[in-house]
Design an enzyme around this catalytic site. Structure first.
Site, PDB file in Angstrom:
ATOM      1  N   HIS A   1     -34.646  18.410 -13.948  1.00  0.00           N
ATOM      2  CA  HIS A   1     -35.205  17.484 -12.962  1.00  0.00           C
ATOM      3  C   HIS A   1     -34.126  17.114 -11.942  1.00  0.00           C
ATOM      4  CE1 HIS A   1     -38.196  14.466 -11.712  1.00  0.00           C
ATOM      5  NE2 HIS A   1     -37.127  13.789 -11.312  1.00  0.00           N
TER       6      HIS A   1
ATOM      7  N   SER B   1     -40.375  14.407  -7.327  1.00  0.00           N
ATOM      8  CA  SER B   1     -40.352  13.384  -8.372  1.00  0.00           C
ATOM      9  C   SER B   1     -41.261  12.210  -8.016  1.00  0.00           C
ATOM     10  CB  SER B   1     -38.911  12.938  -8.606  1.00  0.00           C
ATOM     11  OG  SER B   1     -38.795  12.164  -9.778  1.00  0.00           O
TER      12      SER B   1
ATOM     13  N   ASP C   1     -37.437  19.621 -17.828  1.00  0.00           N
ATOM     14  CA  ASP C   1     -37.769  18.340 -17.214  1.00  0.00           C
ATOM     15  C   ASP C   1     -38.812  17.633 -18.077  1.00  0.00           C
ATOM     16  OD1 ASP C   1     -38.533  16.234 -15.575  1.00  0.00           O
ATOM     17  OD2 ASP C   1     -39.120  17.485 -13.882  1.00  0.00           O
TER      18      ASP C   1
END
Length: 312
Positions: free
Chosen positions: A281, A151, A251
């Protein structure tokens, strides 16, 4: 891979709660996340300090009991540049060390909004420069170091690789980017369909991503266009590391991560790209009993050992 109606309903409820203004809640969220981070006696772990501009950057080293690989994974944690820490990522880094057999170094970079761009990135760069300049301190050679992040951490890993090329202070051989943030627009008018398709009901919302980025940029819109802030904006992506990009089906960041992989490949770099079916995610932080987590470690193993059979 489809999600059941019951799961969709639960995700919708949780995603609604996630839309609370991060700028008002981040301190509380940090405390709550810190309450669930017990240390494990199963691994040797210790902290090293790296000096940068008068302050210290902490680097935590994880060494599995059975170290079967001589390489080092230099890890940058996720959390939208605002949340999480080396402490809250203990479980992830322990699993990473155990499953790969590699030593793992996790960097404690400065969080926004107290430390806005590029402060956290410069912390990561300083830690990487120290590791690459003195690999013998970690029992490895410089070519045996791989950058890895998920991320916001994937964003930082990509930016460190760009910085390393531009500044010429060290060379990154490999990087692993797990559902990385690479772009600067997560509004309904963005170029990426995944933001519109997955930006409301899949835990990480488009609004929350935008809030994180605003805090990371310190409210300065000019920073949003810096390629070290959003690597997909880089005009030159040549001479980048051999790269593995893993994205998640549900995501909002999926398409920008995949676009970055393609842009790297178009610039002449070696890239493996894989979209994890049925994944949301943040799934990489789930326990090992989940099949998609085990599958991710399989991909990492193939990448580290030079297997390109799964290149996308």
């Amino acid at each position: 891979m489809a999600i059941s109606k019951a799961m969709r309903a639960a995700l919708h409820t949780l995603s609604y709660a996630a839309n609370i203004d991060v700028g008002r809640t981040y301190k509380v969220e940090r405390v709550l996340r810190g309450l669930r981070t017990p240390l494990s006696p199963l691994y040797q772990l210790w902290d090293r300090r790296v000096e940068r501009d008068g302050h210290e950057v902490r680097v935590r080293i994880y060494s599995p009991k059975k170290q079967t690989d001589s390489r080092l994974l230099l890890f940058f944690h996720g959390g939208g540049w605002v949340l999480e820490s080396v402490d809250t990522y203990n479980s992830v880094c322990r699993s990473l060390a155990r499953k790969t057999g590699c030593r793992v170094a996790s960097v404690e970079y400065g969080l926004a909004p107290e430390h806005t761009f590029p402060e956290g990135l410069e912390d990561c760069y300083a830690a990487a420069r120290e590791v690459y300049r003195h690999p013998e301190l970690f029992g490895v050679r410089s070519q045996e170091i791989t950058l890895i992040g998920d991320s916001a951490g994937g964003n930082l890993a990509a930016a460190v690789s760009l910085m390393a090329r531009d500044r010429g202070e060290f060379t990154v051989a490999q990087q692993i980017l797990i559902y990385p943030a690479t772009y600067n627009d997560h509004s309904p008018h963005t170029r990426f369909d995944s933001v519109r398709e997955n930006g409301t009901d899949y835990l990480l919302t488009a609004k929350r991503v935008s809030d994180y980025m605003e805090l990371y940029a310190g409210g300065d819109p000019q920073k949003l266009n810096d390629p070290y802030f959003a690597p997909l904006l880089a005009a030159d992506l040549s001479r980048q590391p051999r790269t593995l990009v893993i994205t998640a089906q549900y995501d909002p960041l999926r398409d920008e991560g995949e676009a970055y992989a393609r842009a790297l490949r178009d610039a002449g770099n070696t890239v493996m790209l894989y979209r994890m079916p049925g994944a949301l995610h943040g799934y990489f932080s789930l326990p090992m009993r989940f099949k998609l987590v085990r599958r991710t470690y399989d991909m990492i193993d193939h990448f580290l050992n030079g297997d390109s059979a799964h290149a996308g």
